[in-house]
Write a protein that holds these residues in place. Structure first.
Motif, short mmCIF file in Angstrom:
data_model
loop_
_atom_site.label_atom_id
_atom_site.label_comp_id
_atom_site.label_asym_id
_atom_site.label_seq_id
_atom_site.Cartn_x
_atom_site.Cartn_y
_atom_site.Cartn_z
N MET A 1 0.79 -1.19 0.03
CA MET A 1 0.11 -0.01 -0.02
C MET A 1 0.98 1.30 0.03
O MET A 1 1.82 1.25 0.91
N GLY A 2 0.54 2.21 -0.92
CA GLY A 2 1.54 3.21 -0.77
C GLY A 2 1.07 4.38 0.13
O GLY A 2 0.03 4.27 0.69
N ILE A 3 1.80 5.58 0.13
CA ILE A 3 1.57 6.48 0.95
C ILE A 3 0.03 7.14 0.79
O ILE A 3 -0.63 7.51 1.58
N ILE A 4 -0.03 7.38 -0.58
CA ILE A 4 -1.35 8.06 -0.98
C ILE A 4 -2.53 7.07 -0.63
O ILE A 4 -3.39 7.61 -0.09
N SER A 6 -2.57 4.82 1.63
CA SER A 6 -3.13 4.64 3.11
C SER A 6 -3.34 6.12 3.75
O SER A 6 -4.26 5.86 4.27
N PHE A 7 -2.96 7.35 3.01
CA PHE A 7 -3.66 8.41 3.68
C PHE A 7 -5.21 8.58 3.30
O PHE A 7 -5.94 9.12 3.82
N SER A 8 -5.38 8.04 1.86
CA SER A 8 -6.76 7.95 1.49
C SER A 8 -7.60 7.17 2.38
O SER A 8 -8.90 7.68 2.78
N LEU A 9 -7.19 6.01 2.75
CA LEU A 9 -8.01 4.97 3.49
C LEU A 9 -8.15 5.59 4.96
O LEU A 9 -9.41 5.65 5.48
N ARG A 10 -7.15 6.29 5.27
CA ARG A 10 -7.28 6.89 6.86
C ARG A 10 -8.28 7.87 7.01
O ARG A 10 -9.10 7.92 7.55
N SER A 11 -8.16 8.94 5.66
CA SER A 11 -8.99 9.81 5.68
C SER A 11 -10.60 9.34 5.46
O SER A 11 -11.44 9.87 6.21
N GLU A 26 -14.81 0.83 10.42
CA GLU A 26 -14.33 -0.53 10.83
C GLU A 26 -13.81 -1.30 9.87
O GLU A 26 -12.82 -1.94 9.34
N ARG A 27 -14.77 -1.30 8.65
CA ARG A 27 -14.55 -2.36 7.38
C ARG A 27 -13.21 -1.66 6.70
O ARG A 27 -12.38 -2.45 6.15
N ILE A 28 -13.04 -0.32 6.56
CA ILE A 28 -12.08 0.48 5.93
C ILE A 28 -10.72 0.13 6.71
O ILE A 28 -9.86 -0.24 6.07
N ALA A 29 -10.81 0.30 7.89
CA ALA A 29 -9.51 0.08 8.79
C ALA A 29 -9.24 -1.36 8.79
O ALA A 29 -8.02 -1.74 8.64
N LEU A 30 -9.98 -2.38 8.60
CA LEU A 30 -9.45 -3.90 8.61
C LEU A 30 -8.99 -4.05 7.32
O LEU A 30 -7.87 -4.68 7.02
N ASP A 31 -9.49 -3.30 6.20
CA ASP A 31 -8.87 -3.78 4.80
C ASP A 31 -7.47 -2.95 4.90
O ASP A 31 -6.72 -3.57 4.19
N ALA A 32 -7.43 -1.80 5.46
CA ALA A 32 -6.07 -1.30 5.71
C ALA A 32 -5.21 -2.29 6.42
O ALA A 32 -4.06 -2.20 6.00
#
Length: 109
Positions: A1-4, A6-11, A26-32
């Protein structure tokens, strides 16, 4: 996973969390976490109630996040569950994070 990515998922996870869509966050965080970034789980855990926080920190640990052991140990310490706090701190130390054990020991002085 690239920085962009990761940042997009966090946002996105944080937007969903703040909008009250905890399931999607939570689903997004689990995917990350599956992609190697467990920080999203910890960030969301800090915004949740104590039991949900504990569950999310545990998911982060299961995904390989040693830092989440500190959070679990600290919750156990605050709850007065000193044996669990010490067990978690030792688990963190065994995984290379001696700071958790030092923090728990320092709290008890």
């Amino acid at each position: 996973m690239g920085i962009i990515d990761s940042f997009s998922l966090r946002s996105l996870a944080m937007m969903r969390e703040h909008a009250g869509d905890h399931e999607a966050a939570e689903r997004i965080a689990l995917d990350a976490a599956k992609a190697g970034d467990t920080g999203h789980l910890r960030e969301i855990a800090f915004l949740r109630d104590r039991e949900d926080s504990r569950r999310l920190f545990q998911l982060a640990v299961e995904a390989g996040d040693v830092r989440a052991l500190f959070n679990l140990a600290w919750l156990a310490e605050e709850d007065g569950d000193f044996s669990s706090a010490e067990r978690l701190a030792r688990q963190a130390a065994d995984a290379g994070d001696a700071a958790t054990l030092q923090a728990i020991a320092g709290e008890r002085r």
